[in-house]
Design an enzyme around this catalytic site. Sequence first.
Site, PDB file in Angstrom:
ATOM      1  CG  ASN A  11      -1.823   1.027   1.243  1.00 22.75           C
ATOM      2  OD1 ASN A  11      -1.682   2.043   0.460  1.00 22.75           O
ATOM      3  ND2 ASN A  11      -2.765   1.103   2.286  1.00 22.75           N
ATOM      4  NE  ARG A  92      -5.868   1.923  -0.581  1.00 27.79           N
ATOM      5  CZ  ARG A  92      -5.775   3.261  -0.137  1.00 27.79           C
ATOM      6  NH1 ARG A  92      -4.881   3.280   0.885  1.00 27.79           N
ATOM      7  NH2 ARG A  92      -6.889   4.223  -0.196  1.00 27.79           N
ATOM      8  CG  HIS A 181     -12.501   4.806   2.270  1.00 21.97           C
ATOM      9  ND1 HIS A 181     -13.184   6.012   2.829  1.00 21.97           N
ATOM     10  CD2 HIS A 181     -11.214   4.885   2.657  1.00 21.97           C
ATOM     11  CE1 HIS A 181     -12.356   6.630   3.356  1.00 21.97           C
ATOM     12  NE2 HIS A 181     -11.142   6.030   3.304  1.00 21.97           N
ATOM     13  NE  ARG A 242      -8.898  13.944   2.307  1.00 16.53           N
ATOM     14  CZ  ARG A 242      -8.769  12.627   2.345  1.00 16.53           C
ATOM     15  NH1 ARG A 242      -9.993  11.923   2.462  1.00 16.53           N
ATOM     16  NH2 ARG A 242      -7.754  12.086   2.046  1.00 16.53           N
ATOM     17  CD  GLU A 386      -9.082  -0.460   3.499  1.00 17.65           C
ATOM     18  OE1 GLU A 386      -8.582  -0.287   4.737  1.00 17.65           O
ATOM     19  OE2 GLU A 386      -9.317   0.310   2.738  1.00 17.65           O
TER      20      GLU A 386
END
Length: 403
Positions: A11, A92, A181, A242, A386
Amino acid sequence: MGATSQVLIFNTGSSSLKFAVVDPSTGLDIVSGIGESLGSDEPALEWECRGVEQARKLASGSGHREVIELLVSDVLSELPDLRQRLVAVGHRVVHGGEHFANSVIIDQEVITTIDQCSALAPLHNPAALAGIRAAQAAFPELPQVAVFDTAFHQTLPEHAFLYALPFSLYRDHRIRRYGMHGTSHRFVSERAAMLLGKPLEETNTITAHLGNGASITAVKGGASVDTSMGMTPLEGLVMGTRCGDIDPGLLLHLVETLGVTAAELNRLLNRESGLLGISGLSNDCRELEQAVVDGHRGALLALEIFSYRLAKYIAAYRVPLRRVHALVFTGGIGENSSWIRARTMHWLGALSYELDSERNDKMRFGAEGAISREGTPTVLVIPTNEEWVIARDAAALVQGENR
Ligand code: AMP
């Protein structure tokens, strides 16, 4: 494929590289680690092998390639037969645009397409490509597989993915909602169907992935039909730093009236807003919960806005799903913050949601199960994984079957 086959997972971020060796049949990892501050004066590598933690400083300026070289020479060599058991390397990749609705074995055409999608994820896709190239050089014997964050959301219908902008922006520039996601939303929606004892095709879930980045998805019979992140990860829920949804008119105001530049806007919206911006204290939910106990008003306000906005999305996603079999909390906050879960369910009282406080307080640190009262709409906490999805997809592709 033998029961002990393993998948090496990467990742890759712009200045970091996480890796793990995962058993695709169990999701358990033998080795996991992270190289951080790559490209800087003080890059470092930390890893855990069978429960033993180790760390190593890297030469100044070391990057992804050096981390992978050390992984081969120092980390994997501690487990002599492991390299022979690796069947694939899974990567990923954040953005696959409209090109990838599933994971794929990487060839030159896939690399070119990931590169083309860099316009949509300028920080993430080039980093993933750097990881892929370094992994190809270090493991030339292994097939490489790309697993995209956006792939799960390629089932969104047009009415959910199009913005109310001139259609030509989509036609000519592919400006639309993509969602992110996806690997996590896919994992927990599949797991929810298993826990409910229902076939996936007959199960509707609302999955809330709440971490430093946060998004929510409506999953109908195993397919994503709406999601909160947009063309970029900025849209939707309040996040650590964010802002999530805001009035686009205020951006014009900031630019035209206050003279804010594009670079300043980018920093403001991506790095200085969200929980951090509202609280003026931290983007970390744990720290904010502690500050609330100490009477910090900004922290309370930040967590309250986070929960209220989340509850509104959950209510809205009853529209595409009609019948919802379970609401699922996951991600660092969703899996651990009983406070956020309780406040969100408080706001959802209008839809008959009721919290079992005792269960809610116990559900953390990897625990899985229901936090709703018997006889009220089902709410589950499911730890995401994940890496397991990436390992499963990579192993399945290598076996010649696409999930
Ligand atoms: P992630 O990005 O999924 O790693 O999630 C990071 C977020 O999870 C941070 O805001 C953490 O504060 C939050 N988090 C992790 N553990 C806890 C906890 N025990 N209680 C509240 N929030 C937590």
